[in-house]
Design a protein around this motif. Structure first.
Motif, PDB file in Angstrom:
ATOM      1  N   GLU A  62       0.859  -1.179   0.000  1.00 30.99           N
ATOM      2  CA  GLU A  62       0.000   0.000   0.000  1.00 30.99           C
ATOM      3  C   GLU A  62       0.898   1.232   0.000  1.00 30.99           C
ATOM      4  O   GLU A  62       2.015   1.203   0.527  1.00 30.99           O
ATOM      5  CB  GLU A  62      -0.958  -0.001   1.195  1.00 30.99           C
ATOM      6  N   TYR A  63       0.379   2.317  -0.582  1.00 31.61           N
ATOM      7  CA  TYR A  63       1.176   3.525  -0.804  1.00 31.61           C
ATOM      8  C   TYR A  63       0.312   4.746  -0.520  1.00 31.61           C
ATOM      9  O   TYR A  63      -0.893   4.750  -0.810  1.00 31.61           O
ATOM     10  CB  TYR A  63       1.651   3.533  -2.263  1.00 31.61           C
ATOM     11  N   GLN A  91       0.702   1.493  -5.940  1.00 29.62           N
ATOM     12  CA  GLN A  91       0.810   0.402  -4.969  1.00 29.62           C
ATOM     13  C   GLN A  91       0.749  -0.967  -5.643  1.00 29.62           C
ATOM     14  O   GLN A  91       1.400  -1.922  -5.185  1.00 29.62           O
ATOM     15  CB  GLN A  91      -0.220   0.528  -3.855  1.00 29.62           C
TER      16      GLN A  91
END
Length: 236
Positions: A62-63, A91
């Motif tokens: 995740e980003y 992501q």
């Protein structure tokens, strides 16, 4: 002359501080110039439904960016009620890149989630996230190996990423924001420590590019990734 004064093939300063957070199984703060990304890795004894019972492990990512990671405040995506398309694309890219360096059979049926949070952005955030994400992943896997939860090392090859482009008509390595925003050609190169390509994202932003220019950018990327992998190994 590059705005930063760097040579065409010169990386920004790179530093990786491991153990940056207390609770994550693996964590680091990676700084590539003025781009700073916090990467954490979390181990869970579960996998997505589509591989449950297969014996295979999974690595995902995740980003996100903090509101003041950039010059002006960005609205939190949670406040908007959904992730933006750029976030989703990045992501997924990080997850694909990291999985390329993993033996999922050796990892066993467990999931490692790598969270990449951009604290400060100055170009190349996805590349920094992939590079730092591998370090966080390495540290988490080291803990699995230390307690005997995996029989062999599931990380088969380091993974790192760097941007290259054509700025003011010249091929340059590791674009910062002033270069990235004005580059005629912009590319992100994801490679393994052994020099194999995982993914290349290249686009003509203002001018087309030739095969020879692309080859030059790949050569620059190989040099940059080699330096990043050395920093990864020194850190973890």
């Amino acid at each position: 002359m590059r705005p930063s004064g760097r040579d065409l093939s010169e990386m920004r300063p790179v530093s990786i501080e491991t153990g940056f957070t207390k609770h994550a199984e693996g964590s680091c703060l990676i700084k590539i110039g003025d781009t700073h990304v916090l990467c954490t890795a979390t181990i869970e004894d579960r996998v997505p439904p589509f591989i449950k019972g297969s014996g295979l492990g999974w690595v995902t990512a995740e980003y996100g960016m903090l509101p003041r990671a950039t010059n002006t405040r960005m609205r939190r995506e949670a406040a908007a009620g959904k992730q933006g398309g750029r976030t989703v694309e990045i992501q997924r890219l990080i997850g694909r890149a990291l999985r390329a360096g993993v033996d999922r059979v050796a990892l066993g049926e467990r999931q490692i989630t790598v969270d990449c949070d951009v604290l400060q952005a100055d170009g190349g955030t996805r590349c920094a996230a992939i590079t730092g994400g591998w370090v966080a992943l390495r540290l988490a896997v080291n803990k699995l190996m230390k307690v005997g939860d995996v029989g062999s090392d599931p990380l088969v090859d380091p993974v790192a990423a760097v941007s290259c482009g054509i700025y003011a008509g010249q091929p340059v390595l590791d674009l910062d924001y002033p270069e990235d925003s004005e580059a005629g050609v912009d590319g992100n190169f994801i490679m393994t420590g052994s020099g194999k390509l995982i993914e290349v994202q290249m686009s003509a932003e203002g001018s087309m590019f030739s095969r020879d220019q692309m080859n030059t950018l790949i050569d620059l990327a190989e040099k940059g990734v080699g330096e990043l992998v050395a920093a990864q190994k020194a850190a973890a």
